[in-house]
Scaffold this active site. Structure first.
Site, PDB file in Angstrom:
ATOM      1  N   HIS A   1      79.144 -42.865 -11.770  1.00  0.00           N
ATOM      2  CA  HIS A   1      80.327 -42.092 -12.171  1.00  0.00           C
ATOM      3  C   HIS A   1      80.462 -42.085 -13.697  1.00  0.00           C
ATOM      4  CE1 HIS A   1      82.204 -43.402  -8.085  1.00  0.00           C
ATOM      5  NE2 HIS A   1      81.966 -42.112  -7.996  1.00  0.00           N
TER       6      HIS A   1
ATOM      7  N   LYS B   1      89.978 -45.184   5.257  1.00  0.00           N
ATOM      8  CA  LYS B   1      89.682 -46.450   5.927  1.00  0.00           C
ATOM      9  C   LYS B   1      88.726 -47.238   5.053  1.00  0.00           C
ATOM     10  CE  LYS B   1      89.857 -44.674  10.521  1.00  0.00           C
ATOM     11  NZ  LYS B   1      88.948 -44.243  11.545  1.00  0.00           N
TER      12      LYS B   1
ATOM     13  N   ARG C   1      73.801 -36.201  -6.444  1.00  0.00           N
ATOM     14  CA  ARG C   1      72.723 -37.194  -6.374  1.00  0.00           C
ATOM     15  C   ARG C   1      71.555 -36.737  -5.532  1.00  0.00           C
ATOM     16  NH1 ARG C   1      77.020 -41.398  -4.321  1.00  0.00           N
ATOM     17  NH2 ARG C   1      77.700 -39.361  -3.620  1.00  0.00           N
TER      18      ARG C   1
ATOM     19  N   SER D   1      79.660 -45.665  -4.154  1.00  0.00           N
ATOM     20  CA  SER D   1      80.727 -46.656  -3.973  1.00  0.00           C
ATOM     21  C   SER D   1      80.626 -47.308  -2.599  1.00  0.00           C
ATOM     22  CB  SER D   1      82.100 -46.002  -4.137  1.00  0.00           C
ATOM     23  OG  SER D   1      82.226 -45.454  -5.419  1.00  0.00           O
TER      24      SER D   1
END
Ligand code: ADP
Length: 164
Positions: free
Chosen positions: A21, A45, A96, A133
């Site tokens: 990022h 979640k 990506r 992440s």
């Protein structure tokens, strides 16, 4: 003719922010006059950090690296509505892989169809092509070394967070 002031938003979950990022942000700011990193507050979640904690970590990085023209805030709801409320000219996103392209292509077309806003993409730098992440959260939960994947101040915070 006066040059247009271009304001971009970089929306995402940033849970947590990674070197991938940061690479997009550091390269993106060269293209725009202003870049707002926009942390989505949608309920997800398996969230590791609260949106407020994510904003705090990003703010720390902006100050640490003396990044001018970059700011961070959180938002709730539709990205295009948030973009309109901040009078953003473009949405910045990172790519990506082909999987990203497929998803982002659809998202960008939808956002342009419903709100007329353009999306600009920055391709990942090769060394961050695999950084996500989701992967960071998994490695962190298993106690792996993340020093090459996330900024050191984020890593410090992550370690404290997991030791709680
Ligand atoms: P979201 O849940 O909206 O995809 P993320 O925080 O996962 O939010 O990602 C925000 C943006 O950053 C997305 O456009 C994503 O493709 C991009 N991104 C994430 N990791 C990388 C990376 N390593 N290199 C380039 N772009 C990336």
């Amino acid at each position: 003719m006066a040059k247009k002031h271009v304001r971009a938003i970089f929306p995402g979950s940033f849970d947590p922010i990674t070197n991938g990022h940061m690479d997009v942000i550091e390269r993106g700011i060269k293209l725009f006059d202003e870049l707002i990193i926009a942390v989505g507050r949608s309920p997800v979640k398996n969230q590791l950090f609260t949106p407020q904690q994510r904003v705090e970590m990003i703010d720390e990085l902006i100050n640490e690296r003396n990044m001018t023209g970059v700011s961070v805030e959180s938002f709730e709801g539709l990205t295009v509505e948030y973009a309109a409320s901040r009078k953003a000219d473009v949405i910045l996103r990172g790519l990506r892989s082909l999987t990203d392209v497929q998803y982002e292509f659809q998202l960008a077309m939808t956002n342009r169809a419903v709100a007329g806003i353009e999306t600009i993409f920055i391709m990942t730098s090769e060394q961050y092509g695999f950084t996500s992440s989701t992967l960071i959260r998994e490695i962190a939960s298993l106690g792996g070394d993340l020093s090459n994947l996330i900024p050191s101040s984020v890593y410090e915070r992550l370690k404290k967070h997991l030791n709680k």
